[in-house]
Design a protein around this motif. Structure first.
Motif, PDB file in Angstrom:
ATOM      1  N   PHE A  83      -0.061 -23.253  -9.292  1.00 41.17           N
ATOM      2  CA  PHE A  83       0.987 -24.257  -9.124  1.00 41.17           C
ATOM      3  C   PHE A  83       0.434 -25.456  -8.356  1.00 41.17           C
ATOM      4  CE2 PHE A  83       1.861 -20.903  -5.850  1.00 41.17           C
ATOM      5  CZ  PHE A  83       1.394 -21.588  -4.743  1.00 41.17           C
ATOM      6  N   SER A  84       1.162 -26.571  -8.444  1.00 39.21           N
ATOM      7  CA  SER A  84       0.891 -27.739  -7.602  1.00 39.21           C
ATOM      8  C   SER A  84       2.203 -28.157  -6.964  1.00 39.21           C
ATOM      9  CB  SER A  84       0.295 -28.892  -8.415  1.00 39.21           C
ATOM     10  OG  SER A  84       1.246 -29.386  -9.341  1.00 39.21           O
ATOM     11  N   LEU A  85       2.111 -28.832  -5.824  1.00 42.22           N
ATOM     12  CA  LEU A  85       3.292 -29.223  -5.052  1.00 42.22           C
ATOM     13  C   LEU A  85       3.221 -30.721  -4.777  1.00 42.22           C
ATOM     14  CD1 LEU A  85       5.842 -28.257  -3.525  1.00 42.22           C
ATOM     15  CD2 LEU A  85       4.380 -27.874  -1.526  1.00 42.22           C
ATOM     16  N   ASP A  86       4.154 -31.464  -5.330  1.00 39.05           N
ATOM     17  CA  ASP A  86       4.164 -32.917  -5.141  1.00 39.05           C
ATOM     18  C   ASP A  86       4.790 -33.284  -3.800  1.00 39.05           C
ATOM     19  OD1 ASP A  86       3.082 -33.091  -7.639  1.00 39.05           O
ATOM     20  OD2 ASP A  86       4.946 -33.699  -8.641  1.00 39.05           O
ATOM     21  N   GLN A  87       4.490 -34.514  -3.356  1.00 34.56           N
ATOM     22  CA  GLN A  87       5.169 -35.044  -2.178  1.00 34.56           C
ATOM     23  C   GLN A  87       6.637 -35.283  -2.527  1.00 34.56           C
ATOM     24  OE1 GLN A  87       3.708 -35.637   1.018  1.00 34.56           O
ATOM     25  NE2 GLN A  87       5.908 -35.647   1.454  1.00 34.56           N
ATOM     26  N   ASN A  88       7.516 -34.907  -1.611  1.00 33.13           N
ATOM     27  CA  ASN A  88       8.948 -35.097  -1.872  1.00 33.13           C
ATOM     28  C   ASN A  88       9.269 -36.579  -2.059  1.00 33.13           C
ATOM     29  OD1 ASN A  88       8.429 -35.319   1.063  1.00 33.13           O
ATOM     30  ND2 ASN A  88      10.631 -35.816   1.158  1.00 33.13           N
ATOM     31  N   TYR A  89      10.355 -36.852  -2.785  1.00 33.39           N
ATOM     32  CA  TYR A  89      10.762 -38.242  -3.020  1.00 33.39           C
ATOM     33  C   TYR A  89      12.282 -38.328  -2.948  1.00 33.39           C
ATOM     34  CZ  TYR A  89      11.324 -42.834  -5.053  1.00 33.39           C
ATOM     35  OH  TYR A  89      11.666 -44.156  -5.253  1.00 33.39           O
ATOM     36  N   PRO A 137      20.396 -38.443   3.113  1.00 34.98           N
ATOM     37  CA  PRO A 137      20.073 -37.115   3.648  1.00 34.98           C
ATOM     38  C   PRO A 137      19.462 -36.201   2.588  1.00 34.98           C
ATOM     39  CG  PRO A 137      22.367 -37.136   3.034  1.00 34.98           C
ATOM     40  CD  PRO A 137      21.808 -38.490   2.635  1.00 34.98           C
ATOM     41  N   VAL A 138      19.296 -36.717   1.310  1.00 31.91           N
ATOM     42  CA  VAL A 138      18.869 -35.857   0.202  1.00 31.91           C
ATOM     43  C   VAL A 138      17.506 -36.305  -0.302  1.00 31.91           C
ATOM     44  CG1 VAL A 138      19.415 -35.042  -2.126  1.00 31.91           C
ATOM     45  CG2 VAL A 138      21.260 -35.397  -0.472  1.00 31.91           C
ATOM     46  N   THR A 139      16.664 -35.327  -0.639  1.00 34.33           N
ATOM     47  CA  THR A 139      15.365 -35.614  -1.246  1.00 34.33           C
ATOM     48  C   THR A 139      15.077 -34.574  -2.318  1.00 34.33           C
ATOM     49  OG1 THR A 139      13.034 -36.101  -0.782  1.00 34.33           O
ATOM     50  CG2 THR A 139      14.004 -34.232   0.379  1.00 34.33           C
ATOM     51  N   ASN A 140      14.147 -34.892  -3.208  1.00 30.25           N
ATOM     52  CA  ASN A 140      13.768 -33.984  -4.295  1.00 30.25           C
ATOM     53  C   ASN A 140      12.345 -33.471  -4.089  1.00 30.25           C
ATOM     54  OD1 ASN A 140      16.196 -34.181  -5.828  1.00 30.25           O
ATOM     55  ND2 ASN A 140      15.534 -36.210  -6.529  1.00 30.25           N
ATOM     56  N   GLN A 193       6.563 -21.221 -16.353  1.00 30.52           N
ATOM     57  CA  GLN A 193       5.595 -22.305 -16.516  1.00 30.52           C
ATOM     58  C   GLN A 193       6.328 -23.611 -16.816  1.00 30.52           C
ATOM     59  OE1 GLN A 193       2.817 -21.576 -19.657  1.00 30.52           O
ATOM     60  NE2 GLN A 193       1.606 -23.394 -19.266  1.00 30.52           N
ATOM     61  N   GLY A 194       5.870 -24.701 -16.176  1.00 32.66           N
ATOM     62  CA  GLY A 194       6.501 -25.998 -16.383  1.00 32.66           C
ATOM     63  C   GLY A 194       6.815 -26.679 -15.063  1.00 32.66           C
ATOM     64  N   THR A 195       7.558 -27.789 -15.133  1.00 34.08           N
ATOM     65  CA  THR A 195       7.892 -28.581 -13.950  1.00 34.08           C
ATOM     66  C   THR A 195       9.318 -28.276 -13.501  1.00 34.08           C
ATOM     67  OG1 THR A 195       6.398 -30.348 -14.652  1.00 34.08           O
ATOM     68  CG2 THR A 195       8.077 -30.911 -13.017  1.00 34.08           C
ATOM     69  N   HIS A 196       9.487 -28.054 -12.195  1.00 32.87           N
ATOM     70  CA  HIS A 196      10.788 -27.707 -11.633  1.00 32.87           C
ATOM     71  C   HIS A 196      11.053 -28.612 -10.427  1.00 32.87           C
ATOM     72  CE1 HIS A 196      10.795 -23.884 -13.949  1.00 32.87           C
ATOM     73  NE2 HIS A 196       9.483 -23.945 -13.739  1.00 32.87           N
ATOM     74  N   THR A 197      12.277 -29.134 -10.336  1.00 34.46           N
ATOM     75  CA  THR A 197      12.654 -30.006  -9.225  1.00 34.46           C
ATOM     76  C   THR A 197      13.805 -29.378  -8.455  1.00 34.46           C
ATOM     77  OG1 THR A 197      11.952 -31.989 -10.411  1.00 34.46           O
ATOM     78  CG2 THR A 197      13.463 -32.300  -8.568  1.00 34.46           C
TER      79      THR A 197
END
Length: 551
Positions: free
Chosen positions: A467-473, A479-482, A515-519
């Protein structure tokens, strides 16, 4: 005699399916206490009985001594004289047993029980050699020094003695006519009942356990420790999935019995291996679990008896057999007895448990202090390592160790243990750009001098990234981020948010992630401004990133 013949048929069925001229199989003990004696069983069959001479060599090396050899042949037991004789280049390190004895017959399988003394705190390697000559002058030499794929190879054995830990405490000894009966309500278990315990026998040909239906006193299952030192049952003709087994005298072994209400079947295991299955006539009545030692037998000992309403995989039990307690999320423990309290027999009386001729003795069973589990978080310039003690009573200190090859570990941090069950121990280790792979391991040194080791954790490029972990945005956020994770393959993962001191704030996901991208969305409405961390973790790797909540 009928049971003996059936056992020989079972042995012969596997023997004569072989194409080799010699059948040779060994059974070693799983657990040997340092300084104790232990037994090894060898089952031998010559597929041609026209033997003029047969010599069996045992080479235990420098760390064990062969004490005796007993043959079990066609229901007769007798000692074989032991001679010192070199086998090939192995001078003064080999023992000879001459198998051409007037009491022996070679037209059926025979068993040789070898008794050794473990004299040193080292691994014990035992090799074998066998030379035989036929009446027609044919001869053959078999040994453990042949290549493993050679038809003349004999299996070698490696035995690792264990050091007794103080946590083993006491055990329950069954003297002559000793017995105890535990009542189990039918309503207390739904699908399966698991009975597990450690046992140490001092004599064979012993029926030591019966499971009986309360209503009609009908025996559902009995376990016998027979003359071949196998675990067997009275209804041997009903067995299925039977596996040859051997359990040496004066050694500890772990036994498990899993009974299913749905299939009305019992599976019996020894040291994590299935011994046999057998159908049982379960009814809706309660059952009685009775351990018994007859009048003419030496005492035997049991330790750490656990009974479960069990709905987990049986491997869960096997992996925890050395520990006094463990959690099984789908199961419930009906009762556990470690027999460590001095007043355990008095408590049996108060609980109206039927028992007789029992005593408490010091236990040397392989019951261990539970090692901590390491957690390693990966940051840009360092690794953050933490752990919690799982045995504050016995732990004295911790040594955090590091390795670059997974074999040689060096201590990088020492910490005295504290008697605080919630204490979290931390250490930060700076990354070395030259190390592509690092391993961390924790050694817990107990107050009695014994040691337990955590499972090593491998970190670095040698691992396959899953897996890879992106920086939150956005970041900072209010108060909310992804938080976005990309899975390169389906795997079991955990995703949590922590505050700056390591407290879990929120669970974003736990379980399988495809497998795939999850937010994942994180809402900090109820939280104060500050630095937070989010982490994704699998059994193989961990990634952590920092985010800032700015209100």
């Amino acid at each position: 005699m009928k049971k003996l013949l059936l056992i020989l048929i079972i042995l012969s069925s596997s023997i004569f399916s072989q194409e080799k001229e010699l059948y040779f199989k060994t059974f070693k003990p799983n657990y040997v206490n340092i300084g104790s004696t232990f037994e090894v069983s060898t089952v031998i069959s010559f597929l041609d009985d026209k033997i003029d001479k047969a010599e069996f060599y045992i080479l235990p090396g420098d760390d064990a001594v062969l004490k005796s050899a007993i043959v079990n042949n066609n229901g007769k037991k007798f000692k074989l004289p032991i001679q010192k004789k070199s086998f090939g280049e192995f001078l003064d390190k080999s023992f000879l047993l001459s198998l051409k004895d007037s009491l022996m017959t070679f037209n059926s399988p025979f068993q040789i029980i070898l008794t050794f003394a473990a004299e040193k705190e080292k691994e014990i390697d035992i090799h074998f050699g066998l030379i035989y000559k036929m009446n027609d002058r044919r001869s053959a030499v078999y040994s453990s020094f042949e290549p493993a794929d050679s038809p003349y190879y004999l299996e070698e054995l490696r035995i690792t003695p264990y050091k007794v830990q103080q946590i083993a405490g006491k055990a329950l000894q069954f003297n002559q006519r000793g017995k105890i009966n535990f009542h189990i309500d039918n309503d207390s278990w739904q699908k399966n009942i698991l009975i597990e315990f450690w046992a140490n026998f001092n004599s064979s040909n012993l029926k030591f356990l019966s499971i009986v239906g309360s209503e009609f006193s009908d025996t559902l299952l009995s376990l016998n420790y027979d003359d071949y030192q196998m675990i067997i049952t009275d209804d041997i003709n009903k067995l299925s999935n039977f596996n040859e087994n051997f359990f040496g005298l004066k050694n500890w072994n772990h036994f498990s019995i899993l009974i299913s209400k749905e299939t009305r079947n019992a599976a019996v295991y020894g040291n994590g291996a299935k011994l046999f299955e057998i159908p049982i006539l379960l009814s809706q009545s309660d059952i009685e679990l009775e351990f018994l030692n007859p009048a003419n037998k030496k005492p035997f000992i049991i330790d750490l008896l656990k009974v479960w309403s069990f709905e987990n995989d049986i491997e869960k039990s096997f992996s925890n057999r050395h520990y006094i307690s463990y959690q099984a999320d789908s199961s419930s423990n009906l009762f556990t007895y470690s027999f460590d309290e001095d007043d355990v027999l008095e408590n049996f009386e108060l609980s109206k448990i039927d028992f007789n001729n029992l005593s408490l003795v010091e236990s040397d069973a392989p019951i261990y202090s539970r090692a901590p589990e390491l957690n390693v978080k990966v940051y840009e310039k360092f690794f953050s390592i933490d752990w919690v003690s799982k045995d504050v009573i016995h732990a004295l200190k911790f040594d955090l160790e590091k390795s670059t090859d997974g074999r040689t570990f060096n201590t990088i941090f020492e910490k005295d243990a504290e008697e605080d069950e919630e204490k979290i121990y931390f250490y930060s280790d700076e990354k070395n750009p030259k190390d592509e792979i690092v391993y961390y391991r924790l050694t817990q040194i107990n107050k009695d001098g014994s040691k337990v080791f955590s499972a090593p954790i491998k970190i670095g490029l040698g691992l396959k990234d899953i897996f890879s972990l992106d920086q939150n945005y956005p970041n900072p956020f209010n108060p909310v981020t992804n938080i976005t994770v990309e899975m390169f393959e389906t795997a079991e993962v955990e995703i949590y948010v922590y505050d700056i001191v390591g407290n879990k704030i929120q669970k974003l996901h736990t379980g399988s992630l495809s497998q795939g991208t999850h937010t994942f969305s994180f809402d900090g409405t109820e939280l104060p401004s500050g630095i937070y961390f989010y982490e994704i973790k699998s059994p193989f790797s961990t990634l952590v990133r920092k985010m800032i909540l700015a209100k």
